[in-house]
Design an enzyme around this catalytic site. Sequence first.
Site, PDB file in Angstrom:
ATOM      1  N   LYS A 194       0.865  -1.179   0.000  1.00  0.00           N
ATOM      2  CA  LYS A 194       0.000   0.000   0.000  1.00  0.00           C
ATOM      3  C   LYS A 194       0.895   1.219   0.000  1.00  0.00           C
ATOM      4  O   LYS A 194       1.725   1.405   0.886  1.00  0.00           O
ATOM      5  CB  LYS A 194      -0.888  -0.009   1.240  1.00  0.00           C
ATOM      6  CG  LYS A 194      -1.760   1.222   1.334  1.00  0.00           C
ATOM      7  CD  LYS A 194      -2.800   1.097   2.401  1.00  0.00           C
ATOM      8  CE  LYS A 194      -3.619   2.369   2.492  1.00  0.00           C
ATOM      9  NZ  LYS A 194      -4.649   2.283   3.528  1.00  0.00           N
ATOM     10  N   LYS A 247      -2.245  -1.516  -3.784  1.00  0.00           N
ATOM     11  CA  LYS A 247      -3.098  -0.332  -3.715  1.00  0.00           C
ATOM     12  C   LYS A 247      -2.256   0.921  -3.760  1.00  0.00           C
ATOM     13  O   LYS A 247      -1.257   0.982  -3.044  1.00  0.00           O
ATOM     14  CB  LYS A 247      -3.871  -0.386  -2.398  1.00  0.00           C
ATOM     15  CG  LYS A 247      -4.712   0.813  -2.108  1.00  0.00           C
ATOM     16  CD  LYS A 247      -5.382   0.644  -0.792  1.00  0.00           C
ATOM     17  CE  LYS A 247      -6.146   1.902  -0.477  1.00  0.00           C
ATOM     18  NZ  LYS A 247      -6.648   1.916   0.851  1.00  0.00           N
TER      19      LYS A 247
END
Length: 323
Positions: A194, A247
Amino acid sequence: MLQRPRRNRKSAVIRDMIQENRLSTANLIFPLFIVEGQNQKTEISSMPGIFRYSIDNLLREIESCLKLGLNSFDLFPAVEESLKDKFATESYRKGTLYLQAIEEVKKNFPEACVITDVAMDPYSSDGHDGIVENGEILNDETLVVLGKMALAHAHAGADIIAPSDMMDGRIGFIRNILDENGFTNVSLMSYTAKYASSFYGPFRDALGSAPKKGDKKSYQMSYANSREALIEAQLDLEEGADFLMVKPGLPYLDIIKSLHDNFDLPIAAYNVSGEYAMIKAAIGNGWLQESAILETLMSFRRAGATAILTYHAKEAIEKGWIK
Ligand code: PBG
């Protein structure tokens, strides 16, 4: 010319025959935002077509998605400012809005797959994913909070728990707590790679969860790096993750591909709020055609993701682009 690649593009039937990647409703996960109250459905201004729902309307929305064959949902709570504190205690208190929502969804639609988000930010008065002390995010102290939160989600009926906080060691820590409490069957979808990204802006608008001070660069990854993602993935694998997530999605297709090529766990891609906002704004202005949506979603499949978290999920099925 012996080789004429255009021959394989000459008709719709042949193009369909040689299509390497496909997208079905089974690949899609629909993120949904929840608010306190009754009969609430308020649109998020930076995410046209996406709403915050009170639990009654959330159930209606999920019912209509299930009818379309959209079966997986990732739930996020918008928490009132007065309930937030330094230690995010509202994230595991009995009977919270979020826990009620999970319970209600599983009670009404046991066949739906409910994914829950574990991180402190929606409940933290600092707006960070961990406990803040003198401007620093404490790692090991935060794990204790994340463990309580995950356990509360499991008790409420979560099928998959998705830690989105990026603290070191959280997958193993949470896996242990779940197992010790008999939740060996609850899955972990780790936000493995992330990145500290500008593309989360509209999501933070939706939840009012932006950091009050500083940024998230001491725990989320630098967008200049890719090899670090392999270290994170290796740790998640060893610590017991069931899915590896990347992400944001679109600016990180190389990372999706790299995790896909190096690891055998299923890969999830999060097509985040800012990516959604960009495409919607361009379509709204007549600058892009709607087919840009399917092209975007297919790029995640091509890169190697099987699960795609996307705010486009419902519209893509409603419009008949995905079956
Ligand atoms: C919070 C969390 C974020 C998103 C999912 N979980 C935001 C952040 O890290 O600040 C972003 C999702 C999106 O932008 O669609 N832990």
